[in-house]
Design an enzyme around this catalytic site. Structure first.
Site, PDB file in Angstrom:
ATOM      1  CG  ASP A  77      -0.208   0.235   2.507  1.00 22.30           C
ATOM      2  OD1 ASP A  77       0.643  -0.595   2.862  1.00 22.30           O
ATOM      3  OD2 ASP A  77      -0.477   1.254   3.175  1.00 22.30           O
ATOM      4  CG  ASP A  80       3.874  -0.627   5.117  1.00 23.76           C
ATOM      5  OD1 ASP A  80       3.333  -0.857   4.019  1.00 23.76           O
ATOM      6  OD2 ASP A  80       3.248  -0.176   6.097  1.00 23.76           O
ATOM      7  CE1 TYR A 229      -4.225   2.710   4.931  1.00 19.54           C
ATOM      8  CE2 TYR A 229      -2.834   0.831   5.474  1.00 19.54           C
ATOM      9  CZ  TYR A 229      -3.033   2.028   4.813  1.00 19.54           C
ATOM     10  OH  TYR A 229      -2.041   2.549   4.024  1.00 19.54           O
ATOM     11  CD  GLU A 469       4.443   5.311   4.692  1.00 23.05           C
ATOM     12  OE1 GLU A 469       4.485   4.068   4.568  1.00 23.05           O
ATOM     13  OE2 GLU A 469       4.138   5.867   5.762  1.00 23.05           O
TER      14      GLU A 469
END
Length: 615
Positions: A77, A80, A229, A469
């Site tokens: 996603d 990571d 999430y 990120e």
């Protein structure tokens, strides 16, 4: 979320942009190409032979094995190495939506096949992750152990356990979003791979049934997702979101009735929301339902669909309410850019829906916003991302001369194993690569990072994960917008349900074929103005053109040339300079007619019948 509407601020009146990309100072075509390329860097599994991001390699090749299921593939996603199902599904839904709306423009840029490949990489994985009607795997890997390590995907030593929802452990938000992804993708592939499209639609139906029948939040079942999430909005928005996409994909009245009957109880008509993203889908649902209404599909549900539309327009008007001094929409300090790109996409498509319906929106404070003004606001956000900001920084990696060099991303920050195959250990990656002050050895082209703070400040440091990120759901909404902006004033949207260019169909020998002008008397084209309006001193006209078959036989393979056309047209397919029947019309029976509509600020266009077939 706040159930009460926030105070309204007037939308900034901005200049209507009608030029091509070069006139605005940005190469939207280049940005489009790079945005799609980013998804290849995020791939998990066995990489295909046509992989263009060469510094990546195969990874996650045992995913699902300990659970007795094949879960190889899909997308990481963000920075990571975990595969989170909810944001991955939202990414695929948004990319599919962009192709549905602007597939023609993506095709003209030469990027359609790459975009289709990006969607299919996700849906192939979802098919694996949905092995039974009431089972869906929603995560592979564990965020806690993964974040303890800094390793490239090819070296992972962290847990690859898989986590699922089922009838006893429900997750309506996860199943609903995945249903939306499969339904929207089924539209995308309908003209390119009909059997695959049907398979996606089958999964979408099953997943919606699963989500609706066994209700519950997915992070109550997959608890390891809560820190990363968490479904703050619950699952009601995903149920409506999935229903809207299934209606768009099938025209099945069941799903339209679902939206009508459950709009109040599930919050579609009540929530006035100022953000749209992987967690909160209400604004997206409301925009889709507004499209159904503008297309005349409201029927008995028109009163309640108007409530959806009111909330959609509240969202559009709120986009100018909270911005940085440099003009960027601002919602939160951690990865704010996800909300910028998603909001910009909704503004873009809604501006086109309004143009198609020859309407504007009126904000609660009485400010009237025209479709061009709404599109220009979306464009201003894209331009900010690409470098029109106080720091002159492009927040899309690889675009422009000044972009983030220390992206918070394991794969890009560690030398490619193809350059140095030496194993990078879990903690060794922090010492050797994370803490380096040098630029990333691999350019994560097309990635949109988290972006600046509320005052346009940005620190390009690898440990500044809030700002550096990237995420797939940051970039996915940009695909459609960039295609729209690259096409300039020739871009348009239809209120019809499918807008992709057709692939050539194998020729069938006709009974007779006609060319040229001799046949015009038997194929009439009657044009008239149906409405007009004034915008910034220019008068725009909406023309209706009725094509009638006066032959006693069926008319097929009609080919038209339309000249002196300076605005959007819908109701016909286009290939180059020629126009054809839309895909849902195979032939025009004797005495029957079809209508197409276009808008521009000139007298009627010249329509010429070039060829056709009688059968």
């Amino acid at each position: 979320m706040d159930e009460k509407s926030l105070p309204m601020a007037a939308l900034l009146v901005v200049v209507f942009w009608v030029g091509r990309a070069t006139a605005a100072g940005h190469d939207y075509g280049e940005a489009l190409t790079k945005s799609i390329l980013f998804f290849e860097a995020q791939r998990s599994g066995y990489l295909p032979s046509n992989q263009r991001v060469q510094w990546r390699g195969n990874s996650g090749l045992t995913d699902g094995k300990i659970n007795g299921v094949d879960l190889v593939g899909g997308y990481y996603d963000a920075g990571d190495n975990v595969k989170f199902g909810l944001p991955m599904a939202f990414t695929i839904t948004m990319m599919s939506w962009g192709i549905i709306e602007y597939g023609g423009q993506i095709d003209e840029s030469g990027q359609l096949q790459h975009a289709l490949d990006a969607v299919k990489w996700g849906t192939d994985y979802f098919i694996k992750a949905h092995p039974q009607p009431y089972v869906l795997y929603g995560e592979v890997g564990d965020g806690n152990t993964d974040h303890y390590c800094w390793q490239r995907p090819e070296d992972m030593t962290t847990s690859r356990a898989a986590y699922k929802i089922d009838a006893d452990h429900p997750g309506s938000d996860l199943a609903g979003e995945t249903a939306a992804a499969m339904a929207s993708a089924s539209i995308v592939f309908r003209r390119y791979n009909s059997s695959y499209s049907a398979e996606l639609l089958k999964h979408a139906h099953q997943l919606f049934d699963f989500a609706d029948k066994y209700r519950g939040k997915y992070d109550s079942s997959i608890t390891v997702a809560q820190k990363y999430y968490r479904s703050v909005s619950g699952y009601a928005d995903e149920l409506l979101w999935a229903a809207a996409w299934l209606y768009k994909a099938t025209n099945n009245e069941y799903y339209l009735n679902y939206l009508g009957k459950n709009g109040d109880s599930l919050g579609g008509t009540g929530w006035a929301i100022t953000e749209f993203g992987w967690d909160v889908k209400y604004a997206g649902v409301q925009t889709l339902v507004a499209q159904f209404l503008l297309a005349g599909k409201g029927g008995k549900h028109t009163p309640i669909f108007k409530k959806y539309q009111e909330k959609a327009e509240y969202f559009m008007c709120s986009c100018n309410a909270q911005k940085t001094p440099g003009g960027l929409i601002f919602r939160q300090r951690w990865n704010n850019m996800q909300f910028v790109t998603s909001a910009s996409f909704l503004m873009t498509v809604y501006s086109d829906y309004l143009t198609s319906a020859a309407k504007s929106l009126t904000c609660a404070n009485g400010v009237v916003v025209s479709p061009p003004e709404l599109l220009a606001l979306a464009k201003s956000q894209v331009d900010y991302i690409l470098g029109d900001n106080p720091r002159a920084t492009s927040y899309m990696v690889g675009y422009g001369k000044n972009y983030p060099q220390q992206v918070h991303h394991r794969a890009s920050s560690i030398v490619s194993y193809k350059v140095d195959p030496s194993f990078v250990s879990c903690r060794g990656g922090y010492a050797a690569w994370f803490n380096r002050k040098a630029s990333d050895p691999n350019t994560l082209t097309g990635a949109v990072v988290g972006g600046p703070d509320a005052y346009d400040n940005f620190a390009d440091h690898r440990d500044n994960y809030e700002q550096t990120e990237p995420a797939t759901y940051n970039t996915a909404p940009l695909v459609g917008i960039l295609a729209r902006l690259h096409a300039g004033h020739t871009a348009h949207n239809q209120l019809l349900s499918v807008e992709l260019p057709s692939k050539p169909i194998a020729n069938v020998k006709p009974a007779r074929n006609y060319q040229g002008q001799a046949s015009l008397s038997m194929i009439s084209v009657d044009q008239k103005v149906t409405t007009s309006w004034i915008d910034e001193g220019r008068t725009f006209y909406r023309y209706s053109a009725i094509v009638t078959n006066k032959y006693s036989k069926n008319l097929k393979s009609l080919k038209l040339r339309i000249l002196n056309l300076y605005g959007p047209l819908w109701g016909l397919n286009r290939a180059g300079d020629y126009y054809f029947f839309p895909d849902w019309i195979d032939s025009l029976a004797a005495g029957k007619s079809i209508e197409f509509v276009y808008i521009h600020s000139a007298s009627q266009a010249d329509v010429t019948v070039l060829s056709y077939t009688l059968v």
